[in-house]
Design a protein around this motif. Structure first.
Motif, PDB file in Angstrom:
ATOM      1  N   GLN A 144       0.657  -1.242   0.145  1.00  0.00           N
ATOM      2  CA  GLN A 144      -0.127  -0.093  -0.031  1.00  0.00           C
ATOM      3  C   GLN A 144       0.766   1.234  -0.006  1.00  0.00           C
ATOM      4  O   GLN A 144       0.619   2.198  -0.852  1.00  0.00           O
ATOM      5  N   ARG A 145       1.893   1.129   0.870  1.00  0.00           N
ATOM      6  CA  ARG A 145       2.737   2.306   0.894  1.00  0.00           C
ATOM      7  C   ARG A 145       3.465   2.513  -0.542  1.00  0.00           C
ATOM      8  O   ARG A 145       3.504   3.734  -0.963  1.00  0.00           O
ATOM      9  N   LEU A 146       4.081   1.587  -1.034  1.00  0.00           N
ATOM     10  CA  LEU A 146       4.649   1.448  -2.397  1.00  0.00           C
ATOM     11  C   LEU A 146       3.785   2.004  -3.472  1.00  0.00           C
ATOM     12  O   LEU A 146       4.092   2.854  -4.264  1.00  0.00           O
ATOM     13  N   MET A 147       2.398   1.637  -3.487  1.00  0.00           N
ATOM     14  CA  MET A 147       1.395   2.180  -4.551  1.00  0.00           C
ATOM     15  C   MET A 147       1.119   3.374  -4.053  1.00  0.00           C
ATOM     16  O   MET A 147       0.890   4.237  -5.261  1.00  0.00           O
ATOM     17  N   ALA A 148       1.064   4.135  -2.989  1.00  0.00           N
ATOM     18  CA  ALA A 148       0.990   5.303  -2.770  1.00  0.00           C
ATOM     19  C   ALA A 148       2.041   6.241  -3.372  1.00  0.00           C
ATOM     20  O   ALA A 148       1.723   7.367  -3.920  1.00  0.00           O
ATOM     21  N   GLU A 149       3.240   5.658  -3.049  1.00  0.00           N
ATOM     22  CA  GLU A 149       4.520   6.388  -3.498  1.00  0.00           C
ATOM     23  C   GLU A 149       4.425   6.566  -5.100  1.00  0.00           C
ATOM     24  O   GLU A 149       4.778   7.317  -5.865  1.00  0.00           O
ATOM     25  N   HIS A 150       4.054   5.147  -5.530  1.00  0.00           N
ATOM     26  CA  HIS A 150       3.899   5.041  -7.199  1.00  0.00           C
ATOM     27  C   HIS A 150       2.770   6.304  -7.708  1.00  0.00           C
ATOM     28  O   HIS A 150       2.944   6.639  -8.711  1.00  0.00           O
ATOM     29  N   GLY A 151       1.785   6.438  -6.855  1.00  0.00           N
ATOM     30  CA  GLY A 151       0.655   7.362  -7.237  1.00  0.00           C
ATOM     31  C   GLY A 151       1.433   8.789  -7.347  1.00  0.00           C
ATOM     32  O   GLY A 151       1.054   9.357  -8.267  1.00  0.00           O
ATOM     33  N   SER A 152       2.012   8.733  -6.342  1.00  0.00           N
ATOM     34  CA  SER A 152       2.757  10.321  -6.453  1.00  0.00           C
ATOM     35  C   SER A 152       3.744  10.449  -7.224  1.00  0.00           C
ATOM     36  O   SER A 152       3.923  11.553  -7.889  1.00  0.00           O
ATOM     37  N   LEU A 153       4.314   9.301  -7.845  1.00  0.00           N
ATOM     38  CA  LEU A 153       5.230   9.435  -8.837  1.00  0.00           C
ATOM     39  C   LEU A 153       4.514   9.761 -10.113  1.00  0.00           C
ATOM     40  O   LEU A 153       5.224  10.541 -10.806  1.00  0.00           O
ATOM     41  N   LEU A 154       3.530   9.188 -10.249  1.00  0.00           N
ATOM     42  CA  LEU A 154       2.675   9.471 -11.611  1.00  0.00           C
ATOM     43  C   LEU A 154       2.238  11.043 -11.695  1.00  0.00           C
ATOM     44  O   LEU A 154       2.148  11.454 -12.662  1.00  0.00           O
ATOM     45  N   GLN A 155       1.784  11.395 -10.365  1.00  0.00           N
ATOM     46  CA  GLN A 155       1.471  12.742 -10.514  1.00  0.00           C
ATOM     47  C   GLN A 155       2.674  13.732 -10.805  1.00  0.00           C
ATOM     48  O   GLN A 155       2.183  14.672 -11.441  1.00  0.00           O
ATOM     49  N   GLN A 156       3.843  13.550 -10.248  1.00  0.00           N
ATOM     50  CA  GLN A 156       5.081  14.193 -10.705  1.00  0.00           C
ATOM     51  C   GLN A 156       5.203  14.108 -12.156  1.00  0.00           C
ATOM     52  O   GLN A 156       5.638  15.156 -12.770  1.00  0.00           O
ATOM     53  N   ILE A 157       5.044  12.990 -12.676  1.00  0.00           N
ATOM     54  CA  ILE A 157       5.310  12.815 -14.191  1.00  0.00           C
ATOM     55  C   ILE A 157       4.187  13.775 -14.896  1.00  0.00           C
ATOM     56  O   ILE A 157       4.603  14.713 -16.018  1.00  0.00           O
ATOM     57  N   ALA A 158       3.092  13.773 -14.536  1.00  0.00           N
ATOM     58  CA  ALA A 158       1.956  14.546 -14.989  1.00  0.00           C
ATOM     59  C   ALA A 158       2.304  16.067 -14.771  1.00  0.00           C
ATOM     60  O   ALA A 158       1.947  16.577 -16.147  1.00  0.00           O
ATOM     61  N   ARG A 159       2.753  16.203 -13.788  1.00  0.00           N
ATOM     62  CA  ARG A 159       3.123  17.765 -13.772  1.00  0.00           C
ATOM     63  C   ARG A 159       4.418  18.190 -14.343  1.00  0.00           C
ATOM     64  O   ARG A 159       4.749  19.360 -14.372  1.00  0.00           O
ATOM     65  N   GLN A 160       4.862  17.253 -15.171  1.00  0.00           N
ATOM     66  CA  GLN A 160       6.388  17.404 -15.865  1.00  0.00           C
ATOM     67  C   GLN A 160       7.361  17.980 -15.048  1.00  0.00           C
ATOM     68  O   GLN A 160       7.963  18.901 -15.174  1.00  0.00           O
ATOM     69  N   ALA A 161       7.609  17.203 -13.915  1.00  0.00           N
ATOM     70  CA  ALA A 161       8.492  17.482 -12.922  1.00  0.00           C
ATOM     71  C   ALA A 161       9.822  17.238 -13.675  1.00  0.00           C
ATOM     72  O   ALA A 161       9.826  16.277 -14.557  1.00  0.00           O
ATOM     73  N   PRO A 162      10.983  17.875 -13.377  1.00  0.00           N
ATOM     74  CA  PRO A 162      12.280  17.328 -14.097  1.00  0.00           C
ATOM     75  C   PRO A 162      12.657  15.792 -14.027  1.00  0.00           C
ATOM     76  O   PRO A 162      12.475  15.310 -12.942  1.00  0.00           O
ATOM     77  N   LEU A 163      13.132  15.293 -14.979  1.00  0.00           N
ATOM     78  CA  LEU A 163      13.489  13.822 -15.018  1.00  0.00           C
ATOM     79  C   LEU A 163      14.282  13.574 -13.955  1.00  0.00           C
ATOM     80  O   LEU A 163      14.145  12.312 -13.303  1.00  0.00           O
ATOM     81  N   THR A 164      15.303  14.107 -13.490  1.00  0.00           N
ATOM     82  CA  THR A 164      16.277  13.836 -12.318  1.00  0.00           C
ATOM     83  C   THR A 164      15.520  13.685 -11.077  1.00  0.00           C
ATOM     84  O   THR A 164      15.782  12.751 -10.329  1.00  0.00           O
ATOM     85  N   ASP A 165      14.638  14.523 -11.031  1.00  0.00           N
ATOM     86  CA  ASP A 165      13.927  14.528  -9.685  1.00  0.00           C
ATOM     87  C   ASP A 165      12.941  13.322  -9.524  1.00  0.00           C
ATOM     88  O   ASP A 165      12.951  13.030  -8.493  1.00  0.00           O
ATOM     89  N   VAL A 166      12.362  12.953 -10.660  1.00  0.00           N
ATOM     90  CA  VAL A 166      11.472  11.924 -10.556  1.00  0.00           C
ATOM     91  C   VAL A 166      12.338  10.682 -10.472  1.00  0.00           C
ATOM     92  O   VAL A 166      11.896   9.796  -9.538  1.00  0.00           O
ATOM     93  N   LEU A 167      13.222  10.535 -11.194  1.00  0.00           N
ATOM     94  CA  LEU A 167      14.000   9.408 -11.065  1.00  0.00           C
ATOM     95  C   LEU A 167      14.761   9.207  -9.735  1.00  0.00           C
ATOM     96  O   LEU A 167      14.679   7.980  -9.105  1.00  0.00           O
ATOM     97  N   ASP A 168      15.337  10.103  -9.290  1.00  0.00           N
ATOM     98  CA  ASP A 168      15.745  10.269  -7.829  1.00  0.00           C
ATOM     99  C   ASP A 168      14.755   9.838  -6.765  1.00  0.00           C
ATOM    100  O   ASP A 168      14.999   8.988  -5.900  1.00  0.00           O
TER     101      ASP A 168
END
Length: 429
Positions: A144-168
């Motif tokens: 559940q915690r991983l999937m919550a983080e996964h959802g946050s990650l997808l939101q970052q991608i949707a907001r077009q956060a810098p790639l280095t920030d997303v991957l880190d």
């Protein structure tokens, strides 16, 4: 494909939708109930099912011993006090998602349980012991915690956060939430797919990241180079013995790395985007949950990298379009300037022609004037040195500067030869 030491043969992959369901099922798992029967105020373990002993550690699979002696770590976490309370009051107790640390030292692990302490009674209703019934929810909790983080990650991608920030952020998320220690690395493929560049690896030493930055993709080039070449996961369970790591074994030893599982990151069209690797300090064989975790986050990494490439292409296209627009604007300005210059030349030519006609009229009375006849409205005081004529029969005397201007701006203007009769000779041609 021929098996190599330390590598698990790749199994046929199911369809995309089915694969996603299986990955989620592997991450969330299937819970197994644990049971133990405790006797007396000391809570002596009378009996327990295999799941209970598997949970606390097979080395502690004993009966006839008090739970506080069998699992001394429970005392400081309040679970023995709860047992005393249930035994004393006869009231059952139920806990939800209760956190417990099982074991001590390097073998300790965090776990979560839904559990019930149920009082045991004799025929007279006297409490004689406690039944412990529980279901471990650790896997569910972590998932559940991983999937919550996964959802946050997808939101970052949707907001077009810098790639280095997303991957880190993705790497740190997995490292923080994975049940066992893991060090995550993401390498990005060059456009030609022949080399891998550093993307993110927050927990690997800098010397290691620098050494593998730019490694080639190819068979036997470590776990990541081979995975990128094959376009399929490569599982190296023991770096010390695996031939894929012959060229990098000393480097891995310096970085204290003993296992590396690498998964290629592929675009929707199958082209190589990079690799996602999970390193371990000790030799390890991946569990189904590990492989599911890698697939879930590799998919997210692919989405982030593809989005980054799209944004890069769009930015490059914008730059080209801006450059083309600026070039067109320069061309338009140049054309306007040339047209204005041509209009000025035409006006100057008309003015000079008019002056030459006026000079021709004056020439009839004065064969050779002393001053230039080609000046503008203000006139020209320079001596008349050169005679020019045009094809219409008009001629004039002028200074060198105005004669040159006439020759450049008025068509068919030429220097007349006075010795040959000048204008008269020209008119009698």
């Amino acid at each position: 494909m021929t098996a190599v030491p330390g590598q698990r043969p790749a199994a046929p992959r199911p369809a995309v939708g089915q694969a996603a369901e299986e990955d989620l099922r592997a991450l969330f798992g299937q819970s197994v109930a644990v049971f133990a029967s405790l006797a007396g105020p000391a809570h002596v373990v009378e009996t327990a099912n295999p799941a209970f002993f598997a949970t606390i550690g097979e080395e502690r699979a004993r009966t006839g011993i008090a739970i506080a002696e069998l699992m001394p770590e429970l005392a400081s976490q309040g679970f023995i006090s709860l047992l005393d309370q249930v035994y004393r009051t006869g009231e059952p107790y139920t806990g939800r998602d209760a956190r417990v640390v099982l074991g001590v030292g390097p073998h300790a692990r965090e776990a979560f349980f839904d559990f019930t302490y149920e009082p045991r009674r004799d025929a007279d209703g006297t409490v004689t012991g406690i039944w412990v019934i529980g279901v471990e929810t650790t896997q569910v909790k972590h998932a559940q915690r991983l999937m919550a983080e996964h959802g946050s990650l997808l939101q970052q991608i949707a907001r077009q956060a810098p790639l280095t920030d997303v991957l880190d952020g993705m790497a740190r998320c997995i490292e923080n939430l994975a049940p066992d220690e893991v060090l995550v690395s993401v390498l990005l493929a060059d456009p030609d797919g022949r080399h891998l560049r550093h993307g993110a690896a927050p927990s690997l030493p800098d010397f290691y990241n620098q050494a593998i930055d730019g490694i080639a993709t190819g068979e036997g080039v470590g776990s990541c180079g081979t995975a990128a070449h094959r376009r399929e996961p490569v599982i190296v369970t023991d770096i010390a013995t695996d031939p894929f790591w012959d060229a990098f074994r000393d480097l891995a030893e310096r970085a204290e790395l003993a296992a590396c599982w690498s998964t290629p990151i592929l675009a929707r069209d199958g082209s190589l985007l990079g690799t996602f690797a999970m390193y371990h300090r000790t030799p390890r064989v991946p569990r189904d949950t590990d492989l599911a975790l890698a697939r879930v986050f590799t998919g997210a990494a692919a989405l982030a990298i593809e989005r980054h490439h799209i944004e890069q292409a769009k930015a490059a296209a914008d730059v080209r379009a801006k450059a083309a627009h600026e070039e067109l604007a320069r061309a338009v300005r140049a054309e306007r300037e040339l047209r204005a210059e041509a209009e000025q030349r035409a006006a100057a030519a008309a003015d000079l022609a008019e002056r030459m006609r006026a000079a021709a009229t004056a020439h009839a009375a004065t064969p050779r004037p002393e001053q230039c006849q080609l000046g503008d409205a203000q006139g020209c005081d320079a001596p008349a040195e050169i005679k020019v004529a045009d094809s219409w029969g008009d001629s004039a005397w002028g200074c060198p500067a105005h004669v040159e201007e006439a020759i450049l701006n008025v068509r068919s203007v030429f220097i007349a030869n006075e010795e040959l009769g000048g204008l008269a000779a020209y008119l009698r041609r």
